[in-house]
Write a protein that holds these residues in place. Structure first.
Motif, mmCIF file in Angstrom:
data_model
loop_
_atom_site.group_PDB
_atom_site.id
_atom_site.type_symbol
_atom_site.label_atom_id
_atom_site.label_comp_id
_atom_site.label_asym_id
_atom_site.label_seq_id
_atom_site.Cartn_x
_atom_site.Cartn_y
_atom_site.Cartn_z
ATOM 1 N N HIS A 140 -11.109 -9.932 2.399
ATOM 2 C CA HIS A 140 -9.787 -9.319 2.367
ATOM 3 C C HIS A 140 -8.773 -10.162 1.592
ATOM 4 O O HIS A 140 -7.702 -9.676 1.243
ATOM 5 C CB HIS A 140 -9.288 -9.081 3.796
ATOM 6 N N ARG A 141 -9.118 -11.400 1.295
ATOM 7 C CA ARG A 141 -8.223 -12.235 0.484
ATOM 8 C C ARG A 141 -8.324 -11.877 -0.985
ATOM 9 O O ARG A 141 -7.504 -12.288 -1.788
ATOM 10 C CB ARG A 141 -8.570 -13.717 0.664
ATOM 11 N N TYR A 142 -9.351 -11.113 -1.352
ATOM 12 C CA TYR A 142 -9.654 -10.919 -2.760
ATOM 13 C C TYR A 142 -9.271 -9.543 -3.296
ATOM 14 O O TYR A 142 -9.548 -9.239 -4.449
ATOM 15 C CB TYR A 142 -11.149 -11.147 -3.006
ATOM 16 N N TYR A 143 -8.658 -8.719 -2.483
ATOM 17 C CA TYR A 143 -8.269 -7.404 -3.002
ATOM 18 C C TYR A 143 -7.061 -6.871 -2.241
ATOM 19 O O TYR A 143 -6.748 -7.320 -1.144
ATOM 20 C CB TYR A 143 -9.426 -6.408 -2.881
ATOM 21 N N LYS A 144 -6.382 -5.924 -2.867
ATOM 22 C CA LYS A 144 -5.326 -5.147 -2.222
ATOM 23 C C LYS A 144 -5.538 -3.689 -2.588
ATOM 24 O O LYS A 144 -5.980 -3.367 -3.691
ATOM 25 C CB LYS A 144 -3.936 -5.589 -2.690
ATOM 26 N N ASN A 145 -5.216 -2.832 -1.653
ATOM 27 C CA ASN A 145 -5.209 -1.397 -1.941
ATOM 28 C C ASN A 145 -3.798 -1.024 -2.381
ATOM 29 O O ASN A 145 -2.827 -1.315 -1.680
ATOM 30 C CB ASN A 145 -5.621 -0.619 -0.691
ATOM 31 N N ILE A 146 -3.666 -0.411 -3.531
ATOM 32 C CA ILE A 146 -2.368 -0.062 -4.108
ATOM 33 C C ILE A 146 -2.183 1.448 -4.083
ATOM 34 O O ILE A 146 -3.109 2.202 -4.410
ATOM 35 C CB ILE A 146 -2.259 -0.559 -5.564
ATOM 36 N N VAL A 147 -0.996 1.887 -3.677
ATOM 37 C CA VAL A 147 -0.626 3.297 -3.797
ATOM 38 C C VAL A 147 0.490 3.372 -4.835
ATOM 39 O O VAL A 147 1.519 2.701 -4.711
ATOM 40 C CB VAL A 147 -0.162 3.889 -2.458
ATOM 41 N N ASP A 148 0.259 4.157 -5.863
ATOM 42 C CA ASP A 148 1.124 4.256 -7.039
ATOM 43 C C ASP A 148 1.737 5.658 -7.046
ATOM 44 O O ASP A 148 1.017 6.650 -6.943
ATOM 45 C CB ASP A 148 0.245 4.015 -8.277
ATOM 46 N N PHE A 149 3.061 5.754 -7.169
ATOM 47 C CA PHE A 149 3.700 7.071 -7.138
ATOM 48 C C PHE A 149 5.042 7.027 -7.862
ATOM 49 O O PHE A 149 5.540 5.950 -8.221
ATOM 50 C CB PHE A 149 3.895 7.554 -5.692
ATOM 51 N N GLU A 150 5.617 8.201 -8.059
ATOM 52 C CA GLU A 150 6.934 8.321 -8.680
ATOM 53 C C GLU A 150 7.902 9.026 -7.740
ATOM 54 O O GLU A 150 7.510 9.899 -6.968
ATOM 55 C CB GLU A 150 6.863 9.105 -9.993
ATOM 56 N N ILE A 151 9.167 8.604 -7.802
ATOM 57 C CA ILE A 151 10.265 9.291 -7.126
ATOM 58 C C ILE A 151 11.405 9.429 -8.123
ATOM 59 O O ILE A 151 11.857 8.433 -8.690
ATOM 60 C CB ILE A 151 10.760 8.524 -5.889
ATOM 61 N N ASP A 152 11.817 10.658 -8.366
ATOM 62 C CA ASP A 152 12.915 10.924 -9.312
ATOM 63 C C ASP A 152 12.671 10.239 -10.651
ATOM 64 O O ASP A 152 13.592 9.693 -11.271
ATOM 65 C CB ASP A 152 14.255 10.459 -8.721
ATOM 66 N N GLY A 153 11.433 10.255 -11.098
ATOM 67 C CA GLY A 153 11.082 9.696 -12.400
ATOM 68 C C GLY A 153 10.866 8.205 -12.423
ATOM 69 O O GLY A 153 10.487 7.654 -13.462
ATOM 70 N N SER A 154 11.106 7.511 -11.296
ATOM 71 C CA SER A 154 10.905 6.065 -11.232
ATOM 72 C C SER A 154 9.564 5.761 -10.558
ATOM 73 O O SER A 154 9.231 6.351 -9.526
ATOM 74 C CB SER A 154 12.031 5.386 -10.448
ATOM 75 N N ARG A 155 8.835 4.829 -11.146
ATOM 76 C CA ARG A 155 7.524 4.480 -10.617
ATOM 77 C C ARG A 155 7.648 3.397 -9.547
ATOM 78 O O ARG A 155 8.451 2.470 -9.677
ATOM 79 C CB ARG A 155 6.639 3.979 -11.764
ATOM 80 N N HIS A 156 6.828 3.522 -8.502
ATOM 81 C CA HIS A 156 6.826 2.548 -7.417
ATOM 82 C C HIS A 156 5.393 2.242 -7.003
ATOM 83 O O HIS A 156 4.505 3.093 -7.103
ATOM 84 C CB HIS A 156 7.598 3.079 -6.201
ATOM 85 N N LEU A 157 5.190 1.022 -6.535
ATOM 86 C CA LEU A 157 3.898 0.596 -6.014
ATOM 87 C C LEU A 157 4.101 0.045 -4.611
ATOM 88 O O LEU A 157 5.052 -0.693 -4.360
ATOM 89 C CB LEU A 157 3.283 -0.507 -6.891
ATOM 90 N N ILE A 158 3.212 0.420 -3.703
ATOM 91 C CA ILE A 158 3.212 -0.201 -2.384
ATOM 92 C C ILE A 158 1.777 -0.575 -2.032
ATOM 93 O O ILE A 158 0.825 -0.100 -2.660
ATOM 94 C CB ILE A 158 3.798 0.723 -1.288
ATOM 95 N N VAL A 159 1.642 -1.428 -1.023
ATOM 96 C CA VAL A 159 0.322 -1.807 -0.539
ATOM 97 C C VAL A 159 -0.104 -0.820 0.534
ATOM 98 O O VAL A 159 0.634 -0.573 1.498
ATOM 99 C CB VAL A 159 0.337 -3.238 0.041
ATOM 100 N N GLY A 160 -1.286 -0.213 0.360
ATOM 101 C CA GLY A 160 -1.801 0.729 1.338
ATOM 102 C C GLY A 160 -2.163 0.023 2.633
ATOM 103 O O GLY A 160 -2.441 -1.176 2.654
ATOM 104 N N SER A 161 -2.173 0.779 3.722
ATOM 105 C CA SER A 161 -2.477 0.191 5.026
ATOM 106 C C SER A 161 -2.949 1.275 5.982
ATOM 107 O O SER A 161 -2.554 2.438 5.867
ATOM 108 C CB SER A 161 -1.246 -0.505 5.606
#
Length: 230
Positions: A140-161
């Motif tokens: 688990h130290r070697y990876y992250k799950n990323i969720v990639d999305f847009e809101i009002d044309g702006s891109r955002h990334l968060i860590v999935g959980s």
């Protein structure tokens, strides 16, 4: 006060602050009957507590468009393995569903990144990557799950959980300028989560005695830091 009058009064109160809007064509008396049906189906074996305790949470939890319940005991009671790509997207969309439109992501995708920030697009390929690591390493130290999305044309990334509150915590930072935040109610496990503004929070606390806390991630949050070149 008898049960029907108690339920009538509580529903009139919460309808004024946009609960149960999916029943906007119902009269207050029709909504009382509907909520009693929902409670019987939802609480089944503990149905009598719904009437005996007269706790607001038993009622507002029935509004699945405003409240999402999190079973922390289930989430943290057992080892859940890696976060699935589809699971992370589903969690994000579940949080969005109770956001009252203040968090409406589109172009939602999910993937993994390894320690070199290389992208991995499936669980199968992630497992192959794990096979390349030294034995007995904490994978688990070697990876992250990323969720990639847009809101009002702006891109955002968060860590999935697996934990929807950790997703909501990150979303709070994105929508904070809109005046709304996700809160956890102090009601046991499952724990209700809902979106409120400051005025609504104070109103529920002062007038209904509901205890809610904005979701804050304590301690080290470095695990949330993402590379800027994704």
């Amino acid at each position: 006060m008898d049960t029907n009058n108690w339920l009538l009064n509580i529903l009139i109160y919460y309808r004024k602050i946009e609960f149960f809007t999916q029943y906007q064509d119902f009269s207050n008396y029709q909504l009382v009957d509907e909520v009693k049906k929902l409670a019987k189906k939802r609480y089944s074996n503990t149905y009598e507590r719904f009437f005996d305790e007269r706790n607001d949470w038993f009622v507002v939890n029935l509004d699945i468009q405003r409240v999402f319940e999190i079973d922390f005991g289930l989430i943290y009671g057992d080892y859940c393995g890696i976060e699935g790509i589809n699971d992370s997207i589903r969690q994000l969309l579940s949080v969005a569903e109770i956001s009252r439109g203040f968090f409406a992501p589109n172009k939602v995708t999910s993937y993994y990144i390894n320690e070199c920030h290389g992208k991995i697009y499936s669980e199968k390929d992630l497992l192959k990557y794990f096979d390349s690591l030294p034995p007995d390493e904490n994978i688990h130290r070697y990876y992250k799950n990323i969720v990639d999305f847009e809101i009002d044309g702006s891109r955002h990334l968060i860590v999935g959980s697996y934990d929807p509150s950790l997703i909501a915590f990150q979303i709070n930072q994105i929508i904070i300028n809109r005046g709304y935040q996700f809160y956890l109610g102090e009601f046991g496990d499952p724990t209700p989560m809902l979106l409120l503004n400051q005025k609504e929070t104070q109103k529920l606390q002062q007038e209904r005695g509901l205890r809610v806390n904005v979701i804050r991630r304590g301690g080290d949050t470095s695990w949330l830091n993402l590379p800027s070149n994704l």
